[in-house]
Design an enzyme around this catalytic site. Sequence first.
Site, PDB file in Angstrom:
ATOM      1  N   TYR A 154       0.743  -1.083  -0.110  1.00 43.11           N
ATOM      2  CA  TYR A 154      -0.175   0.142   0.111  1.00 43.11           C
ATOM      3  C   TYR A 154       0.867   1.225  -0.176  1.00 43.11           C
ATOM      4  O   TYR A 154       0.721   2.077  -0.957  1.00 43.11           O
ATOM      5  CB  TYR A 154      -0.947  -0.110   1.189  1.00 43.11           C
ATOM      6  CG  TYR A 154      -1.894   1.073   1.386  1.00 43.11           C
ATOM      7  CD1 TYR A 154      -2.894   1.266   0.296  1.00 43.11           C
ATOM      8  CD2 TYR A 154      -1.867   2.215   2.175  1.00 43.11           C
ATOM      9  CE1 TYR A 154      -3.754   2.369   0.696  1.00 43.11           C
ATOM     10  CE2 TYR A 154      -2.597   3.049   2.484  1.00 43.11           C
ATOM     11  CZ  TYR A 154      -3.561   3.225   1.594  1.00 43.11           C
ATOM     12  OH  TYR A 154      -4.587   4.320   1.486  1.00 43.11           O
ATOM     13  N   ALA A 156       3.672   1.450  -0.848  1.00 44.22           N
ATOM     14  CA  ALA A 156       4.572   1.431  -2.081  1.00 44.22           C
ATOM     15  C   ALA A 156       3.927   2.137  -3.107  1.00 44.22           C
ATOM     16  O   ALA A 156       4.208   3.099  -3.850  1.00 44.22           O
ATOM     17  CB  ALA A 156       5.242   0.273  -2.394  1.00 44.22           C
TER      18      ALA A 156
END
Length: 250
Positions: A154, A156
Site C-alpha cells: 500500500y 509503495a
Amino acid sequence: MKKFEGKVVLVTGAGHGIGKQIATQFAQQGANTVIVDYNTETGEKTAEEITTKYTKSLFVQADVSSPEAMMNVRQKVFEEFGRIDTLVLNAGVAFKNKVNNITFEEWNKTLSINLNGLFTTVKAFYNDFLTNQGSIVYISSGSALSGTGGGVSYPASKAGGEGLMRGLAKELGPKGVNVNAIAPRLIDTGEMMRVNYPTQEALDAVLEKIPVRRFGTVNDVANLAVFLADPDNSYIQGQTILLDGGRTIA
Ligand SMILES: NC(=O)c1ccc[n+]([C@@H]2O[C@H](COP(=O)([O-])OP(=O)(O)OC[C@H]3O[C@@H](n4cnc5c(N)ncnc54)[C@H](O)[C@@H]3O)[C@@H](O)[C@H]2O)c1
C-alpha cells in the site's frame, strides 16, 4: 452561478466512502459527475442519489486497472457530456501484509489498482486535457510518507502515485492543467474504522496521537479536492497536501 456549473468531474471509486463524498460536493457546486466504480450496486446508487438531489450523474462500471475499461469510460463520458474538466483519482485498495507474508499476487494486485489504475485513467483522457485544461486530483495517503497503514504494498503504491502526480504536473502544467495530491491519514469512512479499532480504548489511543483530537472526515477530503480543482487556486501545482490533523508533525 455555482463554481463548477457546466463542468464535468469524474471520480474513480466513487461508489463509497471518500470518493462518494467528493462526487457529491462537486455536484453541490454545480458539476455534472461521472461515478466510476467496479461495484455496480453502490456506483449506481451514488449516481442516482446525486442526480435526484443535485445535477446529472452518470455511473460507468469499470475496473481502473483495465486500460480497455477506462477507454470505454472515456467514450461514455463523451457520449453523455461531451467534455471532461476534472479527474479525481481516488479508487484504491489496501492489503496489510508485511514482506515476510505478502504474496506476489497481492503485491501485483495492489500496484495494478493503486498505481496502474491512475495511469490508465490519465492515459484515457490525456488528449482531452491538452485542449480543455482542467485539473487532476490524486487521493494518495499519508502512508506514502510514513510507511504505515497497510503493510508494504500500500505505501509503495501510494508513493509511486505521488511520483506520477509530480511528473504529470510538469508535463501538463504548461497546458493549463493543475495536478496535485491529497494525502489523508485516518479518515472515518464508517465500518472499516470499527473493524480496525474495535474498542473505545483503541480509538482513544489513536486520537491521543492527533493534535486536533478528532478523526478526519470524508468532508475534510472532499473540501480539499474541490479547493484544489478550483481554477482560482491554480498556482498550487505538483503538491501533496498532508491531511492528518497534525498527526505526522506530532
Ligand atoms: N479511509 C482512509 O482512512 C484513507 C486514508 C488515506 C487514504 N485513503 C485513500 O482514499 C481512497 C478512498 O478510500 P476509502 O476509504 O473511501 O475506500 P472505500 O473502500 O470506502 O472506497 C473505495 C471505492 O473504490 C472502489 N474500487 C476499489 N478498487 C477499484 C477498482 N479496481 N476499480 C474501480 N473501483 C474500485 C470500491 O468499490 C469502493 O467503492 C483510496 O485511494 C484510499 O487509499 C483512505
